[in-house]
Design a protein around this motif. Structure first.
Motif, mmCIF file in Angstrom:
data_model
loop_
_atom_site.group_PDB
_atom_site.id
_atom_site.type_symbol
_atom_site.label_atom_id
_atom_site.label_comp_id
_atom_site.label_asym_id
_atom_site.label_seq_id
_atom_site.Cartn_x
_atom_site.Cartn_y
_atom_site.Cartn_z
ATOM 1 N N VAL B 218 0.848 -1.193 0.000
ATOM 2 C CA VAL B 218 0.000 0.000 0.000
ATOM 3 C C VAL B 218 0.881 1.240 0.000
ATOM 4 C CG1 VAL B 218 -0.250 -0.114 2.513
ATOM 5 C CG2 VAL B 218 -1.866 1.240 1.194
ATOM 6 N N PHE B 219 0.434 2.271 -0.707
ATOM 7 C CA PHE B 219 1.135 3.546 -0.778
ATOM 8 C C PHE B 219 0.123 4.654 -0.499
ATOM 9 C CE2 PHE B 219 2.360 7.227 -3.565
ATOM 10 C CZ PHE B 219 3.460 7.629 -2.819
ATOM 11 N N PHE B 220 0.561 5.622 0.285
ATOM 12 C CA PHE B 220 -0.300 6.739 0.683
ATOM 13 C C PHE B 220 0.272 8.012 0.079
ATOM 14 C CE2 PHE B 220 -1.939 10.105 3.211
ATOM 15 C CZ PHE B 220 -2.969 9.660 4.023
ATOM 16 N N TYR B 246 2.198 10.143 -16.953
ATOM 17 C CA TYR B 246 3.548 9.875 -16.450
ATOM 18 C C TYR B 246 3.948 8.426 -16.721
ATOM 19 C CZ TYR B 246 7.604 9.659 -13.413
ATOM 20 O OH TYR B 246 8.882 9.488 -12.944
ATOM 21 N N GLU B 256 6.373 0.497 -8.021
ATOM 22 C CA GLU B 256 7.238 1.619 -7.627
ATOM 23 C C GLU B 256 6.981 2.843 -8.502
ATOM 24 O OE1 GLU B 256 9.265 2.064 -4.983
ATOM 25 O OE2 GLU B 256 8.349 0.171 -4.381
ATOM 26 N N LYS B 259 3.642 4.620 -7.835
ATOM 27 C CA LYS B 259 3.667 5.528 -6.691
ATOM 28 C C LYS B 259 4.054 6.936 -7.160
ATOM 29 C CE LYS B 259 6.500 3.311 -3.817
ATOM 30 N NZ LYS B 259 7.119 2.761 -2.591
ATOM 31 N N THR B 260 5.108 6.997 -7.949
ATOM 32 C CA THR B 260 5.532 8.296 -8.470
ATOM 33 C C THR B 260 4.443 8.905 -9.357
ATOM 34 O OG1 THR B 260 7.787 7.471 -8.428
ATOM 35 C CG2 THR B 260 7.382 9.459 -9.722
ATOM 36 N N ILE B 263 1.870 10.664 -7.393
ATOM 37 C CA ILE B 263 2.328 11.992 -6.955
ATOM 38 C C ILE B 263 2.194 12.998 -8.100
ATOM 39 C CG2 ILE B 263 4.342 13.318 -6.170
ATOM 40 C CD1 ILE B 263 3.232 11.521 -3.975
#
Lengths: 307, 307
Positions: B218-220, B246, B256, B259-260, B263
């Motif tokens: 999980v990523f926040f 992106y 990975e 996630k970027t 953002i």
């Protein structure tokens, strides 16, 4: 690295969608002490308890390095009691019972042995009592953190404003920040709060994390997405205890270190909600805490190359 | 690195606590295209417009490298029109008018020149239409991202489930994730969604950021705390456009890199809300985008030594 923690030690009866408890130990200072004592072994507790309070809890706290000389024992009254029922979203709750009992007479006296403490955590209480504690300290602590709530904004706003002038960090939730400032935007609310006295503002947003404001800087700490939130009682105080405990341990009151302290506080709060009352905090190990903090690191870590 | 974006191109009339607009250009695919075209210059638009749509917007998009061969022009009907009023919290809104107009006949045909695209962004539409687009593609894209909403869960749940089996990433808000799964906990909701077909789930939480789930990871992602949110219309589509744009630019569909990409999407959405409609997106520069992404890096960055 000594830390004075002021607040309630009490009994709670809690209902959540997942179950209910009879009277169990609670109170803001109880949660702060259990949380902070993972980081510092010199927590100086200031509170008031009645003739029904649990000796085992006092003994357990003392074993963790929590001094209880500043905990007043009242022989002829019961302890403060609160009962509440949480809604399905676990962010809102109804208060069912509030029996002030000994809390109605709380007028804390700071023992001589507590003088010289470097850090002060003022749990949610009448702002006049919070102010009175600050005035008893012969040496101003390096950092004073204040928790409060909408109740005091409703009935004691002037006293709260006076107290705010004396503290370094204000810790409230998002609706309290909005009520205190009359601003819906949390960025605008933060600017107003930072003109009221505190140099730092922490806005707790429960499952949505927390924000730290200082000057024009802002830090956003996530909350760990949890499969189950069993009981949110005390999560905010546990957060506060982890925050001030980590700062007391590191003796570093910079904005950079406060960011880390908020992650530590968030990690401690994520344990608190896993069981009813402070029971999860009573058993959590250093290894578990380290692993949980690492989860927070992983949760927000990303790489970016601006190209 | 070509990207097909399917969705509406429309007119909106918007009221917020800060002002109101007459009919201005909107639509999910419009926002996706404006956002994604900052990262890839081969966006292939699939939409439908009426006899009243704005030629200047089409020309502006084409100048940004957006192909419009797949945008059907209907000579005898007006474009889709939506009108809404936002509440003070900017998270909730009332729909005042929904005129489907050309959208009632939308049955997209993918032009031959679009075949072979590596990425597909399916904006919020009838799940049967979304599915029909996927089936027209002779080579399956490397990544298919699907946006949907509670409306389709209410009236076309079976079709939505069929479509979910065909996509890689589902993108919904928190209440939609809860409705789709019947789970209040977002962690539990994510587990269920990840068993429905998508290997990735993005839950958008507006001012509270976004979560990315994949397997047990999980990523926040935070949202930037903003002084003013002027108009949230299109923020979710702008987020989607930044995300897929992106990924299309980097051609990397790993967790990975996602996630970027989240953002980047969050940064783009933070511009969108600064002005009414897509006007801020029409003027934003690469330097501003890079600086905004750096703000996100600063917002969540902290150091910790576990000792």
């Amino acid at each position: 690295m000594s830390l004075i923690a002021v607040g309630t030690m009490a009994f709670d009866a809690i209902e959540t969608p997942f179950g209910k408890t009879d009277k169990i130990v609670g109170g803001s200072a109880t949660y702060v002490a259990y949380s902070a004592s993972n980081f510092v072994h010199d927590v100086k507790q200031v509170s008031i308890i009645g003739n029904d309070f649990d000796d085992a809890t006092i003994a357990d706290l003392e074993k963790r390095g929590v001094a209880t000389e500043g905990v007043e024992r009242v022989a002829d009254k019961p302890s403060f009691f609160w009962s509440g029922r949480y809604h399905m979203d676990m962010n809102s709750r109804d208060t069912l019972v509030t029996d002030l009992n000994v809390l109605a007479d709380f007028n804390p006296v700071i023992p001589d042995s507590y003088q010289g403490a470097e850090f002060l955590m003022l749990g949610n209480l009448d702002p006049k009592i919070q102010q009175n504690v600050i005035k008893q300290l012969k040496v101003r602590p390096k950092l004073i953190v204040l928790d409060t709530m909408n109740f005091w904004m409703d009935i004691a706003l002037d006293a709260l404003h006076d107290t705010l002038k004396l503290v370094d960090v204000l810790m409230v939730n998002d609706s309290e920040a909005r009520q205190l400032t009359g601003e819906y935007s949390l960025v605008k609310a933060a600017k107003k709060v930072l003109s009221m006295g505190p140099k730092y503002l922490i806005i707790k947003k429960g499952e949505h994390g927390a924000l730290l404001f200082h000057g024009n800087q802002v830090f956003f700490a996530p909350a760990l997405p949890l499969e189950d939130v069993f009981d949110p009682t005390g999560a905010g105080d546990t957060f506060a205890g982890g925050f001030i405990g980590y700062i007391a341990k590191t003796k570093d009151i910079s904005f950079e270190n406060m960011k880390t302290a908020i992650i530590v506080g968030s990690a401690m709060a994520s344990f608190c909600v896993e069981k009813f009352g402070p029971s999860r905090l009573q058993e959590v190990t250093k290894e578990e805490i380290d692993a949980r903090i690492q989860e927070f690191v992983n949760l927000v870590q990303f790489d970016i190359d601006l190209v």
